[in-house]
Design a protein around this motif. Structure first.
Motif, PDB file in Angstrom:
ATOM      1  N   THR A  22       1.150  -1.373   0.056  1.00  0.00           N
ATOM      2  CA  THR A  22       0.041  -0.016  -0.132  1.00  0.00           C
ATOM      3  C   THR A  22       0.959   1.217   0.237  1.00  0.00           C
ATOM      4  O   THR A  22       1.999   0.979   0.518  1.00  0.00           O
ATOM      5  CB  THR A  22      -0.926   0.173   1.292  1.00  0.00           C
ATOM      6  N   LEU A  36       4.946   7.074  -0.520  1.00  0.00           N
ATOM      7  CA  LEU A  36       5.372   6.451   0.540  1.00  0.00           C
ATOM      8  C   LEU A  36       4.727   5.227   0.674  1.00  0.00           C
ATOM      9  O   LEU A  36       3.366   5.165   0.838  1.00  0.00           O
ATOM     10  CB  LEU A  36       5.243   7.651   1.547  1.00  0.00           C
ATOM     11  N   GLY A  37       5.364   3.990   0.951  1.00  0.00           N
ATOM     12  CA  GLY A  37       4.539   2.840   1.009  1.00  0.00           C
ATOM     13  C   GLY A  37       5.199   1.694   1.893  1.00  0.00           C
ATOM     14  O   GLY A  37       6.162   2.175   2.653  1.00  0.00           O
ATOM     15  N   ILE A  38       4.454   0.722   2.048  1.00  0.00           N
ATOM     16  CA  ILE A  38       4.644  -0.424   3.102  1.00  0.00           C
ATOM     17  C   ILE A  38       4.527  -1.631   2.205  1.00  0.00           C
ATOM     18  O   ILE A  38       3.635  -1.690   1.402  1.00  0.00           O
ATOM     19  CB  ILE A  38       3.702  -0.331   4.259  1.00  0.00           C
ATOM     20  N   TYR A  98       9.231   2.215   2.507  1.00  0.00           N
ATOM     21  CA  TYR A  98       9.737   2.687   1.325  1.00  0.00           C
ATOM     22  C   TYR A  98       9.590   4.075   0.754  1.00  0.00           C
ATOM     23  O   TYR A  98       8.116   4.664   1.146  1.00  0.00           O
ATOM     24  CB  TYR A  98       9.816   1.613  -0.008  1.00  0.00           C
TER      25      TYR A  98
ATOM     26  N   LYS B  11       8.696  11.036   6.455  1.00  0.00           N
ATOM     27  CA  LYS B  11       8.868  10.161   5.672  1.00  0.00           C
ATOM     28  C   LYS B  11       8.729   8.827   6.140  1.00  0.00           C
ATOM     29  O   LYS B  11       8.027   8.047   5.284  1.00  0.00           O
ATOM     30  CB  LYS B  11      10.244  10.314   4.988  1.00  0.00           C
ATOM     31  N   ALA B  13       7.180   5.550   8.098  1.00  0.00           N
ATOM     32  CA  ALA B  13       5.851   5.128   8.451  1.00  0.00           C
ATOM     33  C   ALA B  13       5.867   5.108   9.750  1.00  0.00           C
ATOM     34  O   ALA B  13       6.717   4.806  10.721  1.00  0.00           O
ATOM     35  CB  ALA B  13       5.632   3.872   7.680  1.00  0.00           C
ATOM     36  N   THR B  22      -0.411   0.521   9.703  1.00  0.00           N
ATOM     37  CA  THR B  22       0.586   1.573   9.464  1.00  0.00           C
ATOM     38  C   THR B  22       0.060   2.669   8.906  1.00  0.00           C
ATOM     39  O   THR B  22      -1.341   2.970   8.473  1.00  0.00           O
ATOM     40  CB  THR B  22       1.516   0.896   8.216  1.00  0.00           C
ATOM     41  N   ARG B  24       1.145   7.116   7.748  1.00  0.00           N
ATOM     42  CA  ARG B  24       1.982   8.465   7.626  1.00  0.00           C
ATOM     43  C   ARG B  24       1.300   9.456   8.274  1.00  0.00           C
ATOM     44  O   ARG B  24       0.074   9.840   8.230  1.00  0.00           O
ATOM     45  CB  ARG B  24       2.121   8.553   6.222  1.00  0.00           C
ATOM     46  N   ILE B  38      -3.591   2.485   7.008  1.00  0.00           N
ATOM     47  CA  ILE B  38      -4.165   1.219   6.622  1.00  0.00           C
ATOM     48  C   ILE B  38      -4.225   0.383   7.653  1.00  0.00           C
ATOM     49  O   ILE B  38      -3.407   0.089   8.638  1.00  0.00           O
ATOM     50  CB  ILE B  38      -3.293   0.639   5.469  1.00  0.00           C
TER      51      ILE B  38
END
Lengths: 105, 105
Positions: A22, A36-38, A98, B11, B13, B22, B24, B38
């Motif tokens: 996501t 910006l993701g997981i 990331y 930046k 998480a 998770t 931001r 999420i």
């Protein structure tokens, strides 16, 4: 740089691979798109349109870059570049945080 | 409102419950803190410091608000408020995308 200032953030998440990956999309002042993701553990393949700069902020994974036959191990913070119109594969062993940048061409 | 403009985004998480939740963190121009997150399926309890406004953008879940004994069902988009210095519980059945605001007191 631990934060981005003066950015536009899209509210809704981007959801891939049944939610195992996501991200949120933001646009920097100069128009650069950043996600910006997981990534949760799993094996993933991604196609690129333009070139991408992938900054791993934290995680434990392997990456197979286009043209390579060697899976590169990444533990912790590392950055790699992926050409446009290509694909790359990731094997994620632990939750990976990331920041992916899509430079303006 | 589908996006936030002129915001500061952290930046890295925020990672809770072994990565099942998770988010931001961003800060709006007026200083309001917002998290975009999420939640994967599971049962969670969260403590609040100040009041929170929780906007569910998409998902399938139940919420138990403080002082209530009834689990409220949420499918799709809905908003609920949680007082400060309290706690609330969530049972998440499908990946849930949320936007949580922490109004300035």
């Amino acid at each position: 740089m631990s934060e981005f200032k003066n950015v536009t953030v899209q509210k809704a998440a981007n959801i891939y691979h049944d939610g195992q990956v996501t991200s949120r999309t933001l646009f920097l002042e100069d128009g650069t798109k950043v996600t910006l993701g997981i990534m949760l553990p799993g094996v993933y393949e991604f196609n690129t349109e333009g070139p991408e700069t992938m900054e791993i902020l934290s995680g434990d994974l392997k990456v197979l870059l286009p043209g390579s036959e060697i899976w590169q191990e990444i533990k912790g913070a590392e950055t790699f570049h992926v050409p446009g119109n290509s694909k790359f594969a990731l094997e994620v062993f632990e939750l990976t945080d990331y920041c992916c940048s899509y430079p303006i061409m």
